[in-house]
Design an enzyme around this catalytic site. Structure first.
Site, PDB file in Angstrom:
ATOM      1  N   HIS A  37       0.875  -1.184   0.000  1.00  0.00           N
ATOM      2  CA  HIS A  37       0.000   0.000   0.000  1.00  0.00           C
ATOM      3  C   HIS A  37       0.911   1.233   0.000  1.00  0.00           C
ATOM      4  CE1 HIS A  37      -2.757   2.961   1.837  1.00  0.00           C
ATOM      5  NE2 HIS A  37      -3.752   2.163   1.517  1.00  0.00           N
ATOM      6  N   ASP A  93       3.124  -4.584   8.046  1.00  0.00           N
ATOM      7  CA  ASP A  93       1.919  -3.770   7.910  1.00  0.00           C
ATOM      8  C   ASP A  93       0.724  -4.720   8.055  1.00  0.00           C
ATOM      9  OD1 ASP A  93      -0.365  -2.581   6.939  1.00  0.00           O
ATOM     10  OD2 ASP A  93       0.577  -1.711   5.159  1.00  0.00           O
ATOM     11  N   GLN A  98      -4.560  -5.160   7.033  1.00  0.00           N
ATOM     12  CA  GLN A  98      -5.593  -6.070   6.501  1.00  0.00           C
ATOM     13  C   GLN A  98      -5.581  -7.428   7.197  1.00  0.00           C
ATOM     14  OE1 GLN A  98      -7.899  -5.097   4.546  1.00  0.00           O
ATOM     15  NE2 GLN A  98      -7.060  -3.162   3.802  1.00  0.00           N
ATOM     16  N   LYS A 154     -10.314  -0.619  10.495  1.00  0.00           N
ATOM     17  CA  LYS A 154     -10.462  -1.766   9.588  1.00  0.00           C
ATOM     18  C   LYS A 154     -10.849  -3.027  10.351  1.00  0.00           C
ATOM     19  CE  LYS A 154      -7.156   0.042   6.235  1.00  0.00           C
ATOM     20  NZ  LYS A 154      -7.976   0.432   5.085  1.00  0.00           N
ATOM     21  N   CYS A 156      -4.692   2.449  -3.665  1.00  0.00           N
ATOM     22  CA  CYS A 156      -3.453   2.963  -3.055  1.00  0.00           C
ATOM     23  C   CYS A 156      -2.295   1.997  -3.257  1.00  0.00           C
ATOM     24  CB  CYS A 156      -3.643   3.254  -1.568  1.00  0.00           C
ATOM     25  SG  CYS A 156      -4.736   4.613  -1.267  1.00  0.00           S
TER      26      CYS A 156
HETATM   27  N1  PLP Z   1      -1.676  -0.717   4.662  1.00  0.00           N
HETATM   28  C1  PLP Z   1      -2.639  -1.446   4.078  1.00  0.00           C
HETATM   29  C2  PLP Z   1      -2.330  -2.829   3.602  1.00  0.00           C
HETATM   30  C3  PLP Z   1      -3.912  -0.907   3.916  1.00  0.00           C
HETATM   31  O1  PLP Z   1      -4.883  -1.620   3.338  1.00  0.00           O
HETATM   32  C4  PLP Z   1      -4.167   0.403   4.386  1.00  0.00           C
HETATM   33  C5  PLP Z   1      -5.484   1.033   4.168  1.00  0.00           C
HETATM   34  O2  PLP Z   1      -6.192   0.727   3.246  1.00  0.00           O
HETATM   35  C6  PLP Z   1      -3.133   1.107   5.018  1.00  0.00           C
HETATM   36  C7  PLP Z   1      -1.909   0.518   5.135  1.00  0.00           C
HETATM   37  C8  PLP Z   1      -3.357   2.478   5.560  1.00  0.00           C
HETATM   38  O3  PLP Z   1      -4.239   2.427   6.624  1.00  0.00           O
HETATM   39  P1  PLP Z   1      -4.810   3.775   7.289  1.00  0.00           P
HETATM   40  O4  PLP Z   1      -5.368   4.578   6.149  1.00  0.00           O
HETATM   41  O5  PLP Z   1      -5.854   3.282   8.222  1.00  0.00           O
HETATM   42  O6  PLP Z   1      -3.679   4.443   7.962  1.00  0.00           O
END
Ligand code: PLP
Length: 405
Positions: free
Chosen positions: A122, A199, A202, A225, A363
Site C-alpha cells: 500500500h 503492515d 488487513q 479496519k 493505493c
Molecule cells: N496498509 C494497508 C495494507 C492498507 O490496506 C491500508 C489502508 O487501506 C493502510 C496501510 C493504511 O491504513 P490507514 O489509512 O488506516 O492508515
C-alpha cells in the site's frame, strides 16, 4: 453457516438502504462498519468519563487514565505483545509506519544503506520509506511478485545483505488478498540481524496476530479496519528498538523534564505519544478488540473463507470477468476486472444497485503497473457479509455485463 442474524443486528448501519435497495457493504478492506458495542463505548466515555488523562489529580482524570491504560493492556494481550510499553497508540497504520520510518531512519539509516519493501505494498508502506531513503541517500529495494501474486521469496533472500537496514512488508495485500508468510520472512531476516516491520492493516480483522510468534520487530494496524473507530491505530515495537529510537513527534506527554537548555524524554510508551491522545476512540478500539475476541477468529475465518471461496467460484463463471491473482493463501479480498468495462463504470453501476465496492488502484499504483491494469474492482468481506450478498453481487455483475456488452 454459523453467522447469526443478531450479529448483523449489532451493526446498526447494515439496516439502512442505499439507492432504495438494502445496503450490501463489500468495501470492508477500506473500512469496516462498527458494532453497537464500539459506538456505545465512545458515547459512554463522552457522557460519563471525559477528562484529559495522565496529569489530573481529580476523579474523572484518574478514571479516564485508568480506562486508557487498561485499553493498552487489552491491545497488548490482543496481539500477545510482551509488555504494555510496546504498544503505542497512533492515528492508524499510516502514522505507525511513518513513526518507524522517520525515527528508525534518523538513528540507523546512512548513505548507501538499503530498505527492502515489496511490489504489493500500500502507498502507506512505500512513500514513508521513499522519503527517508531520499533524505538519507539510501536505496529502496523491491521484492518482486510471482505470477500468482505472491512474494518471490528466492529473490527476497538474494537481495538481503550487510547494507539492508530494515524490511517492511504487508501481512495481507489490500488489493489481492494475498497472505504473506510473515514468520518465514522474519526468520530469513533475523539470520542476518535485519529488523522487520509488518503492515497488518488487513490482517487484524481476519486472523489471530501473535507478534511474539511472528517475531516481527514492528507491527502496525488500524482500528477502523477491524470494527473499531477511525483515527485509531497501533504501533507494536520490540522494546529493545523503541528504547533506542528517537521521538517522532514532540510536545506534552512525551517529556520527563523541560528547560530551555534541555529536554529529557518520558519512558515508553509515552515517549512516542506526544500531545493529548484520542482517549474515546482508543476505548472504542478496545471494545472492537473485545468484540473480535468474543466472536473468535476461528468463527471469523471459517465464515469469511467459505464466503470468499463461494464468491470466487461464482465470479469466475461470469463472461469476460477476470479474477486478479490466485495466491495459495488469500484473505477476504477479491479483485477482478471485466475485460471490456472500466472498473469505475462497474463500481458506479453496482452502487446504483445498493452494492458498495471499491474501484481504482487501491493505493497500490506500483502493483497496478505490475499487473498492467489501470485498476480493479475490489469486493472485500467482513464477518457480517452473507452468501446471499455474494449472490446479489454476482447477479448485479451479470446484469451489468448484459447491459454494457
Ligand atoms: N496498509 C494497508 C495494507 C492498507 O490496506 C491500508 C489502508 O487501506 C493502510 C496501510 C493504511 O491504513 P490507514 O489509512 O488506516 O492508515
Amino acid at each position: 453457516m454459523g453467522l447469526k442474524e443478531e450479529l448483523r443486528k449489532s451493526f446498526p448501519i447494515l439496516g439502512r438502504k442505499v439507492n432504495n435497495r438494502p445496503l450490501v457493504y463489500l468495501d470492508n478492506a477500506a473500512t469496516t462498519q462498527k458494532p453497537a458495542e464500539v459506538i456505545d463505548r465512545i458515547s459512554r466515555y463522552y457522557r460519563e468519563e471525559n477528562s484529559n488523562i495522565h496529569r489530573g489529580a481529580h476523579f474523572l482524570s484518574n478514571m479516564a487514565t485508568e480506562a486508557y491504560e487498561k485499553a493498552r493492556n487489552s491491545i497488548q494481550s490482543f496481539i500477545n505483545a510482551g509488555s504494555p510499553a510496546e504498544i503505542i497508540f497512533t492515528r492508524g497504520t499510516t502514522e505507525s509506519i511513518n513513526l518507524v520510518a522517520h525515527s528508525f531512519a534518523e538513528k540507523y539509516l546512512k548513505k548507501g544503506d538499503e530498505v527492502v519493501i515489496s511490489e504489493m505494498e500500500h502507498h502507506s508502506n512505500i512513500v514513508p520509506w521513499q522519503i527517508v531513503c531520499e533524505r538519507h541517500k539510501a536505496r529502496l529495494r523491491i521484492i518482486p511478485l510471482t505470477a500468482s501474486g505472491e512474494l518471490d521469496l528466492d529473490e527476497f533472500g538474494n537481495m538481503l545483505g550487510k547494507k539492508t537496514k530494515i524490511i517492511a512488508v504487508t501481512h495481507v495485500s489490500n488489493a489481492l488478498g494475498t497472505v504473506n508468510p510473515v514468520r518465514e520472512i522474519t526468520g530469513i531476516a533475523h539470520k542476518l540481524d535485519i529488523p522487520v516491520l509488518i503492515d497488518g492493516a488487513q490482517a487484524t480483522p481476519h486472523m489471530k496476530v501473535d507478534v511474539r510468534e511472528i517475531d516481527c520487530d514492528f507491527y502496525c494496524f488500524s482500528g477502523h479496519k477491524m470494527y473499531g473507530p477511525m483515527g485509531t491505530g497501533v504501533l507494536y515495537g520490540k522494546e529493545e528498538w523503541l528504547r533506542e529510537m528517537p521521538p517522532y513527534q514532540s510536545g506534552g506527554e512525551m517529556i520527563k523534564e523541560v528547560s530551555f537548555e534541555k529536554t529529557t524524554f518520558n519512558e515508553l510508551p509515552f515517549k512516542f505519544e506526544a500531545g493529548t491522545p484520542n482517549v474515546a476512540d482508543v476505548l472504542g478500539l478496545e471494545a472492537a478488540a473485545t468484540f473480535i475476541t468474543e466472536l473468535g477468529y476461528k468463527e471469523i475465518a471459517s465464515h469469511e473463507d467459505a464466503l470468499l471461496e463461494y464468491a470466487k467460484e461464482k465470479l469466475a463463471g461470469i463472461d469476460k470477468l477476470r479474477l486478479i491473482a490466485s495466491p495459495r493463501e488469500q484473505s477476504s479480498v477479491i479483485s477482478f476486472i471485466f475485460e471490456d468495462i472500466h472498473p469505475y463504470d462497474t463500481g458506479i453501476l453496482l452502487d446504483k444497485m445498493g452494492i458498495a465496492v471499491r474501484t481504482g488502484h487501491h493505493c497500490a499504483q506500483p502493483l497496478m503497473d505490475h499487473l498492467g491494469v489501470p485498476g480493479t474492482v475490489r469486493a472485500s468481506f467482513a464477518i457480517y457479509n452473507t452468501m446471499e450478498e455474494a449472490d446479489i453481487l454476482v447477479n448485479a455483475l451479470i446484469k451489468i455485463r448484459e447491459m454494457l456488452a
